[in-house]
Motif scaffolding. Structure first.
Motif, PDB file in Angstrom:
ATOM      1  N   UNK A 182     -96.896  -8.266  38.380  1.00 46.09           N
ATOM      2  CA  UNK A 182     -96.448  -7.960  39.742  1.00 46.09           C
ATOM      3  C   UNK A 182     -95.789  -9.153  40.427  1.00 46.09           C
ATOM      4  N   UNK A 183     -95.314 -10.115  39.640  1.00 49.62           N
ATOM      5  CA  UNK A 183     -94.770 -11.350  40.209  1.00 49.62           C
ATOM      6  C   UNK A 183     -93.496 -11.129  41.008  1.00 49.62           C
ATOM      7  N   UNK A 184     -92.752 -10.071  40.724  1.00 48.71           N
ATOM      8  CA  UNK A 184     -91.487  -9.842  41.410  1.00 48.71           C
ATOM      9  C   UNK A 184     -91.629  -9.044  42.705  1.00 48.71           C
ATOM     10  N   UNK A 185     -92.833  -8.595  43.019  1.00 46.68           N
ATOM     11  CA  UNK A 185     -93.024  -7.774  44.214  1.00 46.68           C
ATOM     12  C   UNK A 185     -93.242  -8.640  45.439  1.00 46.68           C
ATOM     13  N   UNK A 186     -92.567  -8.345  46.561  1.00 45.17           N
ATOM     14  CA  UNK A 186     -92.792  -9.084  47.798  1.00 45.17           C
ATOM     15  C   UNK A 186     -94.239  -8.946  48.275  1.00 45.17           C
ATOM     16  N   UNK A 187     -94.826 -10.048  48.732  1.00 56.62           N
ATOM     17  CA  UNK A 187     -96.176 -10.043  49.266  1.00 56.62           C
ATOM     18  C   UNK A 187     -96.092  -9.747  50.775  1.00 56.62           C
ATOM     19  N   UNK A 188     -96.696  -8.647  51.197  1.00 56.28           N
ATOM     20  CA  UNK A 188     -96.669  -8.270  52.610  1.00 56.28           C
ATOM     21  C   UNK A 188     -98.072  -8.247  53.192  1.00 56.28           C
TER      22      UNK A 188
END
Length: 222
Positions: free
Chosen positions: A213-219
């Motif tokens: 999941x490294x490419x997913x933006x952290x919100x």
């Protein structure tokens, strides 16, 4: 370099790097609201559209539903299992396995805040980490609904006394299941799970899991 013509007669856009949805709006000659309810509004627009290869236009009627949008949660536990909930859907006369979700029906509430609220209300869970998955257009031929999807991890149970939500109607009959993500993909591909948003969320999460999941933006802080 120019574009090539496809055998169908349509223009070939070139490489995959050039393929992306873009905003556009054709002129609207008139607009009529035919129905307004608690979930959606039915509108008929007369839209100026191309009328053949000579460059002319013609006004054509297009009906569509105006929808506030929705937020959906792919909740993964420490064992890599995804939470699915079975809910009755009257339009299709089925009980469908779905991801927790809800409409963006609180004015000014960001989609990720709606997702947090729905996870608490529907599943009695909180998440420590939130990542943004790609959003989707649920049915763009007939609706403007945008569905925002989020990955929720680091789950913990919300004590009952802290969750004042009372399930009613379809939600009163919810049944939950925790399914390993890989098996959930199999359920999608085998046709056992057919809710479109749930299918998309499971497949998107499975794809994103390939690199942790490294490419997913952290919100998480939004």
């Amino acid at each position: 370099m120019g574009t090539d013509t496809h055998p169908t007669g349509q223009q070939d856009p070139g490489t995959s790097a050039q393929v992306a949805d873009v905003p556009a709006s054709w002129p609207v000659e008139s607009s009529q609201e035919r129905y307004s309810g608690p979930v959606f509004t039915l509108t008929t627009d007369r839209v100026e559209m191309p009328d053949g290869p000579d460059g002319g236009t013609v006004a054509a009627a297009r009906d569509y539903l105006r929808h506030p949008g929705a937020a959906t949660v792919v909740a993964l536990d420490e064992q890599g299992r995804v939470l699915l909930q079975r809910q009755y859907r009257h339009a299709v006369r089925h009980k469908l396995w779905e991801l927790p979700a809800g409409m963006l029906d609180v004015e000014g509430e960001p989609p990720v805040a709606t997702a947090r609220r729905e996870l608490v209300e529907e599943a009695g869970l909180r998440a420590r980490t939130w990542n943004e998955l790609p959003s989707m257009l649920a049915s763009p031929g007939v609706s403007d609904e945008v569905v925002h999807l989020f990955l929720a991890r680091g789950l913990s149970v919300v004590p009952e006394e802290e969750n004042g939500f009372v399930r009613r109607h379809e939600e009163a009959d919810l049944v939950a299941a925790w399914v390993p993500l890989e098996e959930a993909v199999g359920l999608v591909m085998g046709g056992q799970v057919r809710n479109g948003i749930t299918m998309f969320g499971i497949l998107a999460a499975h794809t994103a899991a390939r690199n942790g999941f490294a490419d997913l933006p952290d919100v998480s802080e939004r």
